[in-house]
Design a protein around this motif. Sequence first.
Motif, mmCIF file in Angstrom:
data_model
loop_
_atom_site.group_PDB
_atom_site.id
_atom_site.type_symbol
_atom_site.label_atom_id
_atom_site.label_comp_id
_atom_site.label_asym_id
_atom_site.label_seq_id
_atom_site.Cartn_x
_atom_site.Cartn_y
_atom_site.Cartn_z
ATOM 1 N N ASN A 159 14.515 38.947 79.692
ATOM 2 C CA ASN A 159 13.909 37.617 79.783
ATOM 3 C C ASN A 159 12.507 37.666 79.182
ATOM 4 N N ARG A 160 12.378 37.155 77.965
ATOM 5 C CA ARG A 160 11.094 37.129 77.277
ATOM 6 C C ARG A 160 10.473 35.742 77.386
ATOM 7 N N LYS A 161 9.245 35.641 76.884
ATOM 8 C CA LYS A 161 8.526 34.376 76.995
ATOM 9 C C LYS A 161 9.244 33.243 76.273
ATOM 10 N N ASN A 162 9.795 33.555 75.105
ATOM 11 C CA ASN A 162 10.404 32.502 74.285
ATOM 12 C C ASN A 162 11.908 32.636 74.104
ATOM 13 N N SER A 163 12.496 33.659 74.705
ATOM 14 C CA SER A 163 13.940 33.857 74.509
ATOM 15 C C SER A 163 14.574 34.598 75.681
#
Length: 204
Positions: free
Chosen positions: A154-158
């Motif tokens: 779980n990344r900031k943008n994806s």
Amino acid sequence: MLVKNIEQKIKINKAVSIASILFSVVIVIVGFVFAYQLIKDSRKSLYVIDNGVPILIKQTDELLNRPVEYKSQVELFHRLFFTLAPDDRYIKENVEKSLYLIDDSGKKEYTNLREKGFYNQIISGNSLVTVRADSIKMDLPGKKFIYYGTQMINRKNSLIMRKLITEGNFEDMIRSPNNPHGVLLRNWRILDNSELSNKAKSNY
């Protein structure tokens, strides 16, 4: 005639005596077996103090629970090893806990991921990594396992979903606070960690 009656009575008395002795022996043996079983069962009963209240619990046969413990150990190792937060201390603590459950093959994979910069990417990208066990196939006679799971990054943008399939062996060892199941994983390796999806997050 009188002699015959006496002989018959002696035979009857002898048969009754032998039967009584045999019956007594059987009763004594049954009594010993019953008493032993009661003592054995009583030893399986334990009292645990919970907030000052004694609670009666029952021990179960270790051999009956062993397959469950094997599977639980596999799941626990993967959860500890692949649950990561953007915190160097958290990563090290989780990985250290997981390495108590596995042989040098776990340490080698950790070193490999670290050299590739995987953990630095987690920290710099402020990412959260979790893993879900989909199924665990156990080969008890061969002492082998195959783990099927899904890894979520779980990344900031994806949100990235990756397949996670691993295999290895397991063996019994002495239980310890760091390895309560008393199971050591061996010859562990990742078979497949391919990407399943990569979805961009909405900014709204």
